[in-house]
Design a protein around this motif. Structure first.
Motif, PDB file in Angstrom:
ATOM      1  N   PHE A 157      81.833  15.151  23.081  1.00  0.00           N
ATOM      2  CA  PHE A 157      81.697  13.931  22.310  1.00  0.00           C
ATOM      3  C   PHE A 157      83.078  13.364  22.008  1.00  0.00           C
ATOM      4  CE2 PHE A 157      77.494  15.707  21.181  1.00  0.00           C
ATOM      5  CZ  PHE A 157      76.713  14.585  21.404  1.00  0.00           C
ATOM      6  N   ASP A 207      78.297   4.990   9.307  1.00  0.00           N
ATOM      7  CA  ASP A 207      77.416   5.708  10.228  1.00  0.00           C
ATOM      8  C   ASP A 207      76.562   6.753   9.527  1.00  0.00           C
ATOM      9  OD1 ASP A 207      78.413   4.416  12.593  1.00  0.00           O
ATOM     10  OD2 ASP A 207      80.225   5.615  12.363  1.00  0.00           O
ATOM     11  N   ASN A 265      65.303   5.957   7.851  1.00  0.00           N
ATOM     12  CA  ASN A 265      66.577   6.538   8.278  1.00  0.00           C
ATOM     13  C   ASN A 265      67.205   7.423   7.206  1.00  0.00           C
ATOM     14  OD1 ASN A 265      67.195   4.347   6.566  1.00  0.00           O
ATOM     15  ND2 ASN A 265      69.232   4.153   7.455  1.00  0.00           N
ATOM     16  N   GLU A 285      71.116   3.508  12.276  1.00  0.00           N
ATOM     17  CA  GLU A 285      70.183   3.308  13.371  1.00  0.00           C
ATOM     18  C   GLU A 285      70.847   2.531  14.505  1.00  0.00           C
ATOM     19  OE1 GLU A 285      66.918   1.455  11.259  1.00  0.00           O
ATOM     20  OE2 GLU A 285      65.889   3.395  11.113  1.00  0.00           O
ATOM     21  N   PRO A 319      74.291   2.017  17.379  1.00  0.00           N
ATOM     22  CA  PRO A 319      74.717   2.705  18.602  1.00  0.00           C
ATOM     23  C   PRO A 319      75.406   4.055  18.366  1.00  0.00           C
ATOM     24  CG  PRO A 319      76.122   0.804  18.130  1.00  0.00           C
ATOM     25  CD  PRO A 319      74.960   0.710  17.217  1.00  0.00           C
ATOM     26  N   ASN A 320      75.882   4.296  17.170  1.00  0.00           N
ATOM     27  CA  ASN A 320      76.566   5.556  16.866  1.00  0.00           C
ATOM     28  C   ASN A 320      75.610   6.629  16.342  1.00  0.00           C
ATOM     29  OD1 ASN A 320      79.192   6.092  17.501  1.00  0.00           O
ATOM     30  ND2 ASN A 320      80.016   5.763  15.461  1.00  0.00           N
ATOM     31  N   ARG A 321      74.312   6.371  16.435  1.00  0.00           N
ATOM     32  CA  ARG A 321      73.337   7.258  15.800  1.00  0.00           C
ATOM     33  C   ARG A 321      73.397   8.677  16.363  1.00  0.00           C
ATOM     34  NH1 ARG A 321      68.926   7.342  12.647  1.00  0.00           N
ATOM     35  NH2 ARG A 321      67.277   8.827  13.115  1.00  0.00           N
ATOM     36  N   LYS A 322      73.538   8.830  17.684  1.00  0.00           N
ATOM     37  CA  LYS A 322      73.525  10.160  18.279  1.00  0.00           C
ATOM     38  C   LYS A 322      74.670  11.012  17.746  1.00  0.00           C
ATOM     39  CE  LYS A 322      73.262  12.633  22.674  1.00  0.00           C
ATOM     40  NZ  LYS A 322      73.241  12.503  24.164  1.00  0.00           N
ATOM     41  N   LEU A 323      75.841  10.428  17.663  1.00  0.00           N
ATOM     42  CA  LEU A 323      76.992  11.159  17.151  1.00  0.00           C
ATOM     43  C   LEU A 323      76.848  11.423  15.655  1.00  0.00           C
ATOM     44  CD1 LEU A 323      79.686  12.411  17.829  1.00  0.00           C
ATOM     45  CD2 LEU A 323      80.760  10.167  17.591  1.00  0.00           C
ATOM     46  N   GLN A 343      74.117  11.904  14.094  1.00  0.00           N
ATOM     47  CA  GLN A 343      73.139  12.985  13.923  1.00  0.00           C
ATOM     48  C   GLN A 343      73.800  14.350  14.091  1.00  0.00           C
ATOM     49  OE1 GLN A 343      70.338  12.937  12.674  1.00  0.00           O
ATOM     50  NE2 GLN A 343      69.006  11.286  13.345  1.00  0.00           N
ATOM     51  N   GLU A 344      74.825  14.431  14.921  1.00  0.00           N
ATOM     52  CA  GLU A 344      75.548  15.694  15.062  1.00  0.00           C
ATOM     53  C   GLU A 344      76.235  16.063  13.750  1.00  0.00           C
ATOM     54  OE1 GLU A 344      75.507  17.737  17.553  1.00  0.00           O
ATOM     55  OE2 GLU A 344      74.388  16.474  18.960  1.00  0.00           O
TER      56      GLU A 344
END
Length: 289
Positions: free
Chosen positions: A92, A145, A162, A269, A271-275, A277-278
């Motif tokens: 990442f 974020d 969220n 919610e 574009p940075n959501r995946k990161l 969530q980490e």
């Protein structure tokens, strides 16, 4: 002849010492109880030492030798996890913004950031402190974020899609250690302007017929902490967060009960959501023990 300690066995030993039982340790590590017991037996036999006291009536506790090993074991496991995190973690990259209210920035935030940086060294995290309402707005506008908030808890209240609730705590009256400011009338209060606890505290006082006044006018938690620790004022606080020189007030019912507070987590919610969530994994782990 060199002899090597098995890290998996040390992890089981630490888990038993932390949880006080073989079964609890096995559940934590997703192993069978017999596996953990066998690992501990081999460790004790290999070292020729009794490392755990099983007969003290308070669960399993480390012996004197076990306490010595425990410190080394924690260091070895931390180093092992750091190596694996840095060399094998998903690659990442990017940046994250994390928002935390000043009243809950301790004790968890430093460890959250340290552990996340260990495992995701290519991700930069920008920390912001602000009031909970401002932080929620920041998530909605795409400026944050991931944020933590402190909010007055209402039974049955549903959070946005969220968001999730990490903890619920009963607010306490706090003041200087051995202080007497809580006896003063009108009662001196020390809250930052945007503190979500301020209005519920004032409402509780007014319903109880207790007069009050603001002893601090600030947007920073530091002046309120200093004022309270100096026995110039009191404030409502969550029991899990400690400040030097402050303690829960034993008011013996002379101050009204305070409401419950929830600590909530909001994730973008965007574009940075995946990161985000980490990072949320580390936040949950810290607040849920």
């Amino acid at each position: 002849m060199n002899r090597n300690l098995d890290l998996g066995t040390l992890r089981s030993f630490v888990a038993v010492a932390d949880t006080g039982g073989m079964t609890s340790a096995a559940n934590r590590l997703h192993l069978t109880q017999s596996t953990v017991s066998m690992q501990i037996k081999r460790l004790e036999e290999g070292m020729g030492l009794s490392l755990l006291d099983r007969n003290n009536g308070r669960g399993i506790r480390p012996t004197a030798e076990g306490e010595q090993l425990l410190g080394y074991a924690r260091s070895m496991l931390e180093m092992n996890d750091e190596v694996w995190g840095r060399l094998t973690a998903p690659k990442f990259e990017g940046s994250l913004s994390l928002g935390v209210p000043g009243d809950i920035i301790r004790p968890h935030t430093p460890n959250i950031l340290r552990q996340f940086n260990r495992d995701f060294p290519r991700v930069k995290v920008k920390l912001t402190t602000a009031g909970s309402l401002d932080l929620i707005t920041g998530v909605e506008r795409g400026q944050q974020d991931l944020v933590l908030t402190t909010e007055v808890f209402t039974e049955g209240e549903k959070l946005p899609a969220n968001a999730e609730r990490l903890a619920v705590e009963q607010l306490l009256w706090t003041g200087a250690v051995g202080g007497r400011a809580w006896l003063a009338r009108p009662l001196p209060l020390a809250f930052v302007r945007w503190c979500v606890f301020r209005q519920p505290t004032i409402s509780a006082l007014e319903q109880a017929g207790i007069s009050w006044f603001d002893a601090v006018d600030s947007e920073s938690h530091e002046p309120t902490s200093v004022t309270t620790a100096a026995d110039f004022a009191v404030r409502a606080e969550m029991p899990s967060f400690d400040y030097p020189g402050l303690e829960a007030i034993d008011h013996r019912g002379e101050l009204p009960p305070l409401p419950k507070c929830s600590i909530n987590l909001y994730v973008t919610e965007g574009p940075n959501r995946k990161l985000a969530q980490e990072l949320a994994v580390y936040v949950r782990r810290a607040f849920r023990g």
